[in-house]
Design a protein around this motif. Structure first.
Motif, PDB file in Angstrom:
ATOM      1  N   ILE A 195       4.745 -33.501  72.446  1.00 12.04           N
ATOM      2  CA  ILE A 195       3.774 -34.170  71.576  1.00 12.04           C
ATOM      3  C   ILE A 195       2.749 -34.924  72.406  1.00 12.04           C
ATOM      4  O   ILE A 195       1.537 -34.807  72.198  1.00 12.04           O
ATOM      5  N   SER A 196       3.234 -35.699  73.362  1.00 20.52           N
ATOM      6  CA  SER A 196       2.316 -36.499  74.168  1.00 20.52           C
ATOM      7  C   SER A 196       1.402 -35.620  75.011  1.00 20.52           C
ATOM      8  O   SER A 196       0.191 -35.858  75.082  1.00 20.52           O
ATOM      9  N   ASP A 251      11.901 -38.402  68.634  1.00 20.77           N
ATOM     10  CA  ASP A 251      10.594 -37.749  68.737  1.00 20.77           C
ATOM     11  C   ASP A 251       9.569 -38.397  67.805  1.00 20.77           C
ATOM     12  O   ASP A 251       8.386 -38.518  68.149  1.00 20.77           O
ATOM     13  N   PHE A 282       6.470 -29.033  62.667  1.00 22.69           N
ATOM     14  CA  PHE A 282       7.611 -29.218  63.560  1.00 22.69           C
ATOM     15  C   PHE A 282       8.897 -28.813  62.844  1.00 22.69           C
ATOM     16  O   PHE A 282       9.148 -29.227  61.711  1.00 22.69           O
ATOM     17  N   LEU A 300       5.453 -39.707  67.971  1.00 26.66           N
ATOM     18  CA  LEU A 300       4.454 -39.271  67.002  1.00 26.66           C
ATOM     19  C   LEU A 300       3.868 -40.461  66.244  1.00 26.66           C
ATOM     20  O   LEU A 300       2.645 -40.563  66.063  1.00 26.66           O
ATOM     21  N   PHE A 356      -0.654 -33.616  61.927  1.00 31.47           N
ATOM     22  CA  PHE A 356       0.708 -33.162  62.190  1.00 31.47           C
ATOM     23  C   PHE A 356       1.479 -33.000  60.883  1.00 31.47           C
ATOM     24  O   PHE A 356       1.256 -33.745  59.920  1.00 31.47           O
ATOM     25  N   ILE A 358       2.206 -26.404  68.895  1.00 28.72           N
ATOM     26  CA  ILE A 358       2.439 -27.484  69.849  1.00 28.72           C
ATOM     27  C   ILE A 358       2.519 -26.976  71.288  1.00 28.72           C
ATOM     28  O   ILE A 358       2.287 -27.730  72.235  1.00 28.72           O
ATOM     29  N   LYS A 407      10.927 -32.912  71.312  1.00 28.22           N
ATOM     30  CA  LYS A 407       9.478 -32.685  71.310  1.00 28.22           C
ATOM     31  C   LYS A 407       8.669 -33.906  71.723  1.00 28.22           C
ATOM     32  O   LYS A 407       7.437 -33.865  71.688  1.00 28.22           O
ATOM     33  N   TRP A 408       9.315 -34.997  72.107  1.00 26.77           N
ATOM     34  CA  TRP A 408       8.572 -36.217  72.435  1.00 26.77           C
ATOM     35  C   TRP A 408       7.566 -35.986  73.557  1.00 26.77           C
ATOM     36  O   TRP A 408       6.416 -36.439  73.469  1.00 26.77           O
TER      37      TRP A 408
END
Length: 367
Positions: free
Chosen positions: A126-127, A152, A116, A156, A143, A205, A122-123
Motif C-alpha cells: 500500500i505504501s 494493513d 483488496f 491505509l 481504495f 496494487i 499489504k501494508w
C-alpha cells in the motif's frame, strides 16, 4: 438504448438481490451502484428521500445499465436514494448522494485501485503504491476493501487521515468469492471519479504505470495530450516475477527497503501485445461503461489511444503463486520474448525509498 441491445458490459453472475453500494449526484442525473451482476437491462424503480429520509414523490422507472448501475432523473430536495424491483416493493436501505455536480474537477490525476482481498500482507505494498504514484503526480486514491487485516488497515487509514485517499468497505451480503468483485467495483470507481478527477488510472496494487523514453512523469505526459477526443490511454504490460509473500509486520528501515517490490524483483518479461491485459488511464466523463482492462464503450466521438511501449508501459509485479499464475499463464508470457533484469531509474527509486521508509516508520515504529 443501443448499448443495452448490444449487451455492453453484460455479465451473468452475482445475485439478483438489490443491495446498494453508493449513489452519485451529477447535474443531469443520479447514478446508483449495486452489488448485483445479473440484472442487466432489467426494469427497476428509483426512490427519492429528503434529508430526514422521508419519501419524495413517486418512484422513477429506469433500467440497469451498465451492469450494476442504474441512472435516475434528479429531483429537488433529494439527499438519499434507493431502489426496488417493482414499484410497490419495499426499497432497499437508502444511501446518501455523493456530490459530483462540480463544474471543474477537484483533482487532475487520481488512481482507482482494484479491491483488496486475500490473506497476503499489504501494508508495505500500500505504501509503495501510494508513494510511487504520488511521485508520478497523482493527488487522490480510491481504495476498496473486501478483506484486509487490521494491521494493513492501519497503513491505509493513515493515508485517509492525511487526505490522500478514500476507502469504500465492501460488505459481501451474498455468497461471492472475494476475487469476484473487481468488475463490479470498476463501475463504482468510474462513477466516483467522474467530474471529481480529470484523469483516472485503473490499476491493481501490484502495477506501476511507468513512462519509458518520454522524459517526465505520468502527469507530465497527460498534460501534453492535446487531442480533446482521447478518452483513454492504454498501456501494454510487462511482468516482473514476484516469487515470495510480503512480510507480515514492519521490522525496521532496512527490512522495509529489502522487501519493497520495486527494489526486490527485477526479472522482467518482454512487453505484451496491444490489448493483452493492458491497463489504462481514462477521462471518466467520456466513458459509458468500464471493463477491468479498458473502457467497454465511450460516449459519442471519444476514442482510446494505444500507448507505444516506447512512451510508457505497466510494470506488473506479478505473484507467480497467486491463483497459480506461474503455472497457468507464465508460458504464454514467455512467448512474447526474452526476459531481462530491469530496475527503476535511480532518481525515482531513491525518492520512492525515502518516501516509503518515512511513511511506514511513522505508522508502525513505536516512539
Amino acid at each position: 438504448m443501443q448499448w443495452i441491445k448490444n449487451n455492453v458490459s453484460l455479465r451473468v453472475n452475482g445475485h439478483t438481490n438489490i443491495s446498494l453500494i453508493s449513489a452519485f449526484e451529477y447535474t443531469d442525473q443520479i447514478a446508483i451502484h449495486i452489488t448485483s451482476e445479473n440484472l442487466f437491462g432489467e426494469k427497476v424503480y428509483c426512490h427519492y428521500y429528503d434529508a430526514m429520509r422521508k419519501l419524495l414523490q413517486t418512484p422513477f422507472e429506469s433500467r440497469v445499465f451498465p451492469e450494476s448501475v442504474i441512472y435516475c432523473l434528479p429531483r429537488p430536495g433529494t439527499k438519499f436514494v434507493s431502489l426496488s424491483r417493482n414499484q410497490q416493493d419495499e426499497p432497499d436501505y437508502p444511501v446518501p448522494l455523493i456530490d459530483r455536480t462540480m463544474q471543474e474537477p477537484v483533482h487532475y490525476f487520481s488512481v482507482c485501485v482494484a479491491p483488496f482481498f486475500g490473506t497476503e500482507p499489504k501494508w508495505l505494498m500500500i505504501s509503495e503504491f501510494v508513494e510511487y504514484y504520488k511521485l508520478q503526480g497523482a493527488t487522490h486514491f480510491f481504495f476498496y476493501v473486501v478483506n484486509l487485516s487490521n494491521y494493513d488497515m492501519k497503513q491505509l487509514n493513515d493515508y485517509v487521515r492525511t487526505g490522500d485517499a478514500e476507502v469504500t468497505i465492501i460488505y459481501n451480503r451474498f455468497d461471492r468469492a472475494e476475487y469476484g468483485w473487481q468488475r463490479n467495483i470498476i463501475q463504482n470507481c468510474l462513477l466516483r471519479s467522474r467530474n471529481f478527477s480529470y484523469w483516472t488510472a485503473f490499476v491493481d496494487i501490484d502495477e506501476r504505470l511507468k513512462m519509458t523514453l518520454f522524459n517526465g512523469t505520468v502527469v507530465d505526459y497527460l498534460k501534453q495530450v492535446k487531442d480533446p477526443l482521447i478518452g483513454s490511454l492504454q498501456f501494454s504490460q510487462t511482468w516482473l516475477m514476484k516469487t515470495e509473500t510480503q512480510p507480515g509486520r514492519y521490522v525496521n528501515d532496512e527490512e522495509t527497503v529489502k522487501w519493497m517490490p520495486t527494489q526486490r524483483y527485477r526479472n522482467t518479461s518482454s512487453v505484451g501485445p496491444n490489448g493483452h491485459t493492458s491497463k489504462c488511464i481514462v477521462r471518466s466523463n467520456t466513458v459509458g461503461a468500464m471493463f477491468v482492462h479498458f473502457p467497454f464503450v465511450f460516449y459519442p466521438n471519444y476514442k482510446r489511444y494505444e500507448m507505444d511501449p516506447r512512451e510508457g508501459v505497466v510494470r506488473h509485479y506479478r505473484d507467480l503463486n497467486l491463483g497459480n499464475w506461474g503455472k497457468t499463464w507464465l508460458k504464454d508470457v514467455e512467448k512474447f520474448g526474452p526476459f531481462q533484469n530491469t530496475t527503476m531509474d535511480p532518481v525515482t527509486s531513491n525518492k520512492l525509498i525515502d518516501a516509503v521508509v518515512k511513511r511506514v516508520n511513522y505508522v508502525y515504529e513505536k516512539s
